[in-house]
Scaffold this motif. Structure first.
Motif, PDB file in Angstrom:
ATOM      1  N   PRO A  26      39.424  59.573  39.854  1.00  0.00           N
ATOM      2  CA  PRO A  26      39.481  58.210  39.338  1.00  0.00           C
ATOM      3  C   PRO A  26      39.077  57.166  40.341  1.00  0.00           C
ATOM      4  CG  PRO A  26      41.698  59.071  39.747  1.00  0.00           C
ATOM      5  CD  PRO A  26      40.746  60.196  39.931  1.00  0.00           C
ATOM      6  N   THR A  27      39.412  57.378  41.627  1.00  0.00           N
ATOM      7  CA  THR A  27      39.079  56.380  42.637  1.00  0.00           C
ATOM      8  C   THR A  27      37.582  56.220  42.772  1.00  0.00           C
ATOM      9  OG1 THR A  27      41.089  56.902  43.836  1.00  0.00           O
ATOM     10  CG2 THR A  27      39.373  55.743  45.051  1.00  0.00           C
ATOM     11  N   GLN A  28      36.862  57.370  42.821  1.00  0.00           N
ATOM     12  CA  GLN A  28      35.411  57.301  42.956  1.00  0.00           C
ATOM     13  C   GLN A  28      34.788  56.635  41.734  1.00  0.00           C
ATOM     14  OE1 GLN A  28      33.491  61.083  43.365  1.00  0.00           O
ATOM     15  NE2 GLN A  28      31.543  60.194  43.908  1.00  0.00           N
ATOM     16  N   ALA A  29      35.242  57.022  40.541  1.00  0.00           N
ATOM     17  CA  ALA A  29      34.673  56.462  39.331  1.00  0.00           C
ATOM     18  C   ALA A  29      34.923  54.961  39.257  1.00  0.00           C
ATOM     19  CB  ALA A  29      35.273  57.166  38.110  1.00  0.00           C
ATOM     20  N   GLN A  30      36.116  54.544  39.586  1.00  0.00           N
ATOM     21  CA  GLN A  30      36.456  53.137  39.487  1.00  0.00           C
ATOM     22  C   GLN A  30      35.725  52.320  40.541  1.00  0.00           C
ATOM     23  OE1 GLN A  30      40.524  54.019  39.848  1.00  0.00           O
ATOM     24  NE2 GLN A  30      40.918  54.114  37.663  1.00  0.00           N
ATOM     25  N   ASN A  31      35.566  52.871  41.750  1.00  0.00           N
ATOM     26  CA  ASN A  31      34.839  52.147  42.781  1.00  0.00           C
ATOM     27  C   ASN A  31      33.404  51.885  42.348  1.00  0.00           C
ATOM     28  OD1 ASN A  31      36.796  51.702  44.698  1.00  0.00           O
ATOM     29  ND2 ASN A  31      36.456  53.616  45.768  1.00  0.00           N
ATOM     30  N   ASN A  32      32.815  52.830  41.587  1.00  0.00           N
ATOM     31  CA  ASN A  32      31.447  52.667  41.156  1.00  0.00           C
ATOM     32  C   ASN A  32      31.317  51.688  39.996  1.00  0.00           C
ATOM     33  OD1 ASN A  32      30.489  54.471  43.048  1.00  0.00           O
ATOM     34  ND2 ASN A  32      30.654  56.233  41.699  1.00  0.00           N
ATOM     35  N   VAL A  34      33.806  49.202  38.827  1.00  0.00           N
ATOM     36  CA  VAL A  34      34.760  48.109  38.664  1.00  0.00           C
ATOM     37  C   VAL A  34      34.106  46.794  38.264  1.00  0.00           C
ATOM     38  CG1 VAL A  34      34.784  47.421  41.108  1.00  0.00           C
ATOM     39  CG2 VAL A  34      36.767  46.990  39.670  1.00  0.00           C
ATOM     40  N   ILE A  35      32.911  46.511  38.741  1.00  0.00           N
ATOM     41  CA  ILE A  35      32.277  45.240  38.374  1.00  0.00           C
ATOM     42  C   ILE A  35      31.940  45.210  36.888  1.00  0.00           C
ATOM     43  CG2 ILE A  35      31.361  44.879  40.701  1.00  0.00           C
ATOM     44  CD1 ILE A  35      28.597  45.587  39.651  1.00  0.00           C
ATOM     45  N   ASN A  36      31.822  46.386  36.278  1.00  0.00           N
ATOM     46  CA  ASN A  36      31.511  46.436  34.854  1.00  0.00           C
ATOM     47  C   ASN A  36      32.719  46.146  33.974  1.00  0.00           C
ATOM     48  OD1 ASN A  36      28.814  47.154  35.377  1.00  0.00           O
ATOM     49  ND2 ASN A  36      29.388  49.308  35.581  1.00  0.00           N
ATOM     50  N   TYR A  37      33.902  46.086  34.577  1.00  0.00           N
ATOM     51  CA  TYR A  37      35.099  45.756  33.813  1.00  0.00           C
ATOM     52  C   TYR A  37      35.143  44.265  33.444  1.00  0.00           C
ATOM     53  CZ  TYR A  37      36.955  50.216  35.623  1.00  0.00           C
ATOM     54  OH  TYR A  37      37.146  51.527  35.952  1.00  0.00           O
ATOM     55  N   PHE A  38      34.367  43.459  34.154  1.00  0.00           N
ATOM     56  CA  PHE A  38      34.384  42.017  33.928  1.00  0.00           C
ATOM     57  C   PHE A  38      33.189  41.597  33.077  1.00  0.00           C
ATOM     58  CE2 PHE A  38      36.935  42.586  37.688  1.00  0.00           C
ATOM     59  CZ  PHE A  38      37.962  41.680  37.525  1.00  0.00           C
ATOM     60  N   LYS A  39      33.464  40.782  32.071  1.00  0.00           N
ATOM     61  CA  LYS A  39      32.409  40.266  31.205  1.00  0.00           C
ATOM     62  C   LYS A  39      32.072  38.835  31.609  1.00  0.00           C
ATOM     63  CE  LYS A  39      32.732  44.164  29.151  1.00  0.00           C
ATOM     64  NZ  LYS A  39      31.739  45.225  29.468  1.00  0.00           N
ATOM     65  N   GLU A  40      31.097  38.272  30.950  1.00  0.00           N
ATOM     66  CA  GLU A  40      30.645  36.921  31.282  1.00  0.00           C
ATOM     67  C   GLU A  40      31.765  35.900  31.048  1.00  0.00           C
ATOM     68  OE1 GLU A  40      27.602  35.631  32.597  1.00  0.00           O
ATOM     69  OE2 GLU A  40      27.697  37.740  33.152  1.00  0.00           O
ATOM     70  N   PRO A  41      31.884  34.902  31.925  1.00  0.00           N
ATOM     71  CA  PRO A  41      32.933  33.893  31.759  1.00  0.00           C
ATOM     72  C   PRO A  41      32.729  33.096  30.472  1.00  0.00           C
ATOM     73  CG  PRO A  41      31.357  33.204  33.427  1.00  0.00           C
ATOM     74  CD  PRO A  41      31.024  34.626  33.090  1.00  0.00           C
ATOM     75  N   THR A  42      33.843  32.668  29.896  1.00  0.00           N
ATOM     76  CA  THR A  42      33.784  31.873  28.672  1.00  0.00           C
ATOM     77  C   THR A  42      34.558  30.578  28.864  1.00  0.00           C
ATOM     78  OG1 THR A  42      35.763  32.937  27.749  1.00  0.00           O
ATOM     79  CG2 THR A  42      33.641  33.950  27.248  1.00  0.00           C
ATOM     80  N   SER A  43      34.033  29.497  28.317  1.00  0.00           N
ATOM     81  CA  SER A  43      34.693  28.195  28.377  1.00  0.00           C
ATOM     82  C   SER A  43      33.919  27.225  27.498  1.00  0.00           C
ATOM     83  CB  SER A  43      34.729  27.663  29.810  1.00  0.00           C
ATOM     84  OG  SER A  43      35.172  26.324  29.837  1.00  0.00           O
ATOM     85  N   LYS A  44      34.649  26.339  26.829  1.00  0.00           N
ATOM     86  CA  LYS A  44      33.985  25.294  26.050  1.00  0.00           C
ATOM     87  C   LYS A  44      33.291  24.292  26.959  1.00  0.00           C
ATOM     88  CE  LYS A  44      38.224  22.522  25.795  1.00  0.00           C
ATOM     89  NZ  LYS A  44      39.235  21.899  24.902  1.00  0.00           N
ATOM     90  N   ASN A  45      33.677  24.283  28.237  1.00  0.00           N
ATOM     91  CA  ASN A  45      33.096  23.346  29.199  1.00  0.00           C
ATOM     92  C   ASN A  45      31.933  23.945  29.990  1.00  0.00           C
ATOM     93  OD1 ASN A  45      36.377  22.939  29.339  1.00  0.00           O
ATOM     94  ND2 ASN A  45      35.266  21.016  29.107  1.00  0.00           N
ATOM     95  N   SER A 152      33.300  45.827  44.535  1.00  0.00           N
ATOM     96  CA  SER A 152      34.016  47.067  44.787  1.00  0.00           C
ATOM     97  C   SER A 152      33.440  47.678  46.055  1.00  0.00           C
ATOM     98  CB  SER A 152      33.834  48.029  43.602  1.00  0.00           C
ATOM     99  OG  SER A 152      34.557  49.211  43.795  1.00  0.00           O
ATOM    100  N   TYR A 153      34.251  47.728  47.116  1.00  0.00           N
ATOM    101  CA  TYR A 153      33.776  48.160  48.422  1.00  0.00           C
ATOM    102  C   TYR A 153      34.414  49.485  48.845  1.00  0.00           C
ATOM    103  CZ  TYR A 153      32.035  43.363  48.955  1.00  0.00           C
ATOM    104  OH  TYR A 153      31.379  42.163  48.780  1.00  0.00           O
ATOM    105  N   THR A 154      33.750  50.166  49.742  1.00  0.00           N
ATOM    106  CA  THR A 154      34.230  51.439  50.277  1.00  0.00           C
ATOM    107  C   THR A 154      34.576  51.280  51.762  1.00  0.00           C
ATOM    108  OG1 THR A 154      32.031  52.161  50.990  1.00  0.00           O
ATOM    109  CG2 THR A 154      32.667  52.657  48.715  1.00  0.00           C
ATOM    110  N   TYR A 155      35.150  52.321  52.332  1.00  0.00           N
ATOM    111  CA  TYR A 155      35.434  52.335  53.782  1.00  0.00           C
ATOM    112  C   TYR A 155      34.160  52.031  54.560  1.00  0.00           C
ATOM    113  CZ  TYR A 155      36.287  54.276  58.432  1.00  0.00           C
ATOM    114  OH  TYR A 155      36.367  54.451  59.788  1.00  0.00           O
ATOM    115  N   GLU A 156      33.052  52.659  54.158  1.00  0.00           N
ATOM    116  CA  GLU A 156      31.793  52.479  54.891  1.00  0.00           C
ATOM    117  C   GLU A 156      31.263  51.055  54.800  1.00  0.00           C
ATOM    118  OE1 GLU A 156      32.618  56.624  54.414  1.00  0.00           O
ATOM    119  OE2 GLU A 156      32.480  55.035  52.887  1.00  0.00           O
ATOM    120  N   ASP A 157      31.616  50.326  53.762  1.00  0.00           N
ATOM    121  CA  ASP A 157      31.206  48.918  53.667  1.00  0.00           C
ATOM    122  C   ASP A 157      31.938  48.064  54.697  1.00  0.00           C
ATOM    123  OD1 ASP A 157      29.420  49.136  51.463  1.00  0.00           O
ATOM    124  OD2 ASP A 157      31.140  49.262  50.104  1.00  0.00           O
ATOM    125  N   TYR A 158      33.172  48.450  55.015  1.00  0.00           N
ATOM    126  CA  TYR A 158      34.018  47.646  55.895  1.00  0.00           C
ATOM    127  C   TYR A 158      33.929  48.028  57.370  1.00  0.00           C
ATOM    128  CZ  TYR A 158      36.560  46.021  51.713  1.00  0.00           C
ATOM    129  OH  TYR A 158      36.921  45.445  50.524  1.00  0.00           O
TER     130      TYR A 158
END
Length: 255
Positions: A26-32, A34-45, A152-158
């Motif tokens: 799960p950790t590997q899958a989620q690290n790859n 995670v950015i897809n869990y977020f959709k485009e922001p919504t606001s009337k403004n 979503s970052y890994t050890y090697e990114d840091y």
């Protein structure tokens, strides 16, 4: 023919097991993903959104406009969060217990798998509504830009490396950090601090030399907050006393 058939079956079985192991981590899958869990922001403004997607990062700047042209009007926008396996968002607080403009994304078992960081402005307030992230902005200006990062970052990114050494007869974890750990720019970086510590912890927690987790974390946080790129490597030592973050800082990260 029988031998060849047996060899083929064994090979296919091995490949199946390898594939199963990789896909079930799960950790590997989620690290790859995670950015897809977020959709485009919504606001009337919301009038404009400029997004830059690169590998495991989304950098976005949105423009909000007051509809009533009232200086007291507050602007809200929501970033929809759609987890796949029980992941959740936790908004961060600073050492004083005051909420800051960042959050971590955690797996269902409590491991940090991603970060979200907003501009370090006092007029931005984060909250969670039905699991989604809601942002409220107050300003006297009629048009407001807000920038944020989801990643979503890994050890090697840091880190370039982290190894056990002995200096002055003291065992030390010597850390060679990458600029990602201090090039925060305009963003609030508590989420990076939390996430990078967890990646370092995952790598070394089973080492025979590792102990005093809370004390080591405070030393790491101190180096992250103050040493940055001015002092490399960062050396944190399990033998030093666990005295809390503030006292660790007052002792120049070495209590």
């Amino acid at each position: 023919m029988t031998k060849n058939k047996t060899l083929i079956i064994r090979t296919l079985s091995l490949l199946f097991l390898i594939t199963l192991f990789i896909s079930s981590d799960p950790t590997q899958a989620q690290n790859n993903n995670v950015i897809n869990y977020f959709k485009e922001p919504t606001s009337k403004n919301l009038t404009r959104a400029v997004k830059d997607v690169k590998d495991n990062e989304i950098k976005e700047t949105i423009t909000l406009v007051k509809l009533a042209q009232d200086s007291s009007e507050k602007l809200n926008f929501v970033i929809p969060f759609n987890p796949e396996n029980g992941e959740y968002i936790k908004i961060n607080k600073g050492e004083e217990g005051i909420q800051v403009n960042s959050a971590n994304i955690y797996s269902s078992n409590g491991n940090s798998i991603g970060i979200i960081a907003f501009e370090n402005k006092e007029n931005i307030d984060l909250s969670k509504v039905d699991g989604h992230l809601e942002i409220q902005v107050s300003s006297r200006e009629n048009t407001i830009d807000v920038s944020y990062l989801i990643a979503s970052y890994t050890y090697e990114d840091y880190f370039n490396s982290s190894n056990w050494i002995v200096r002055d007869n003291i065992t030390s974890l010597s850390i060679n950090p990458k600029p990602l750990l201090w090039d925060s720019g305009i963003l609030e970086w508590t989420s990076i601090r939390n996430d990078s510590w967890e990646k370092l912890l995952d790598k070394h927690i089973d080492d025979s030399k590792f102990s005093n987790q809370n004390g080591m974390k405070d030393q790491y946080y101190c180096h992250f907050d103050f040493a940055k790129g001015n002092k490399i490597p960062w050396n944190i030592e399990p033998s030093r006393p666990d005295v809390g973050y503030i006292k660790t800082v007052l002792k120049a990260c070495n209590p």
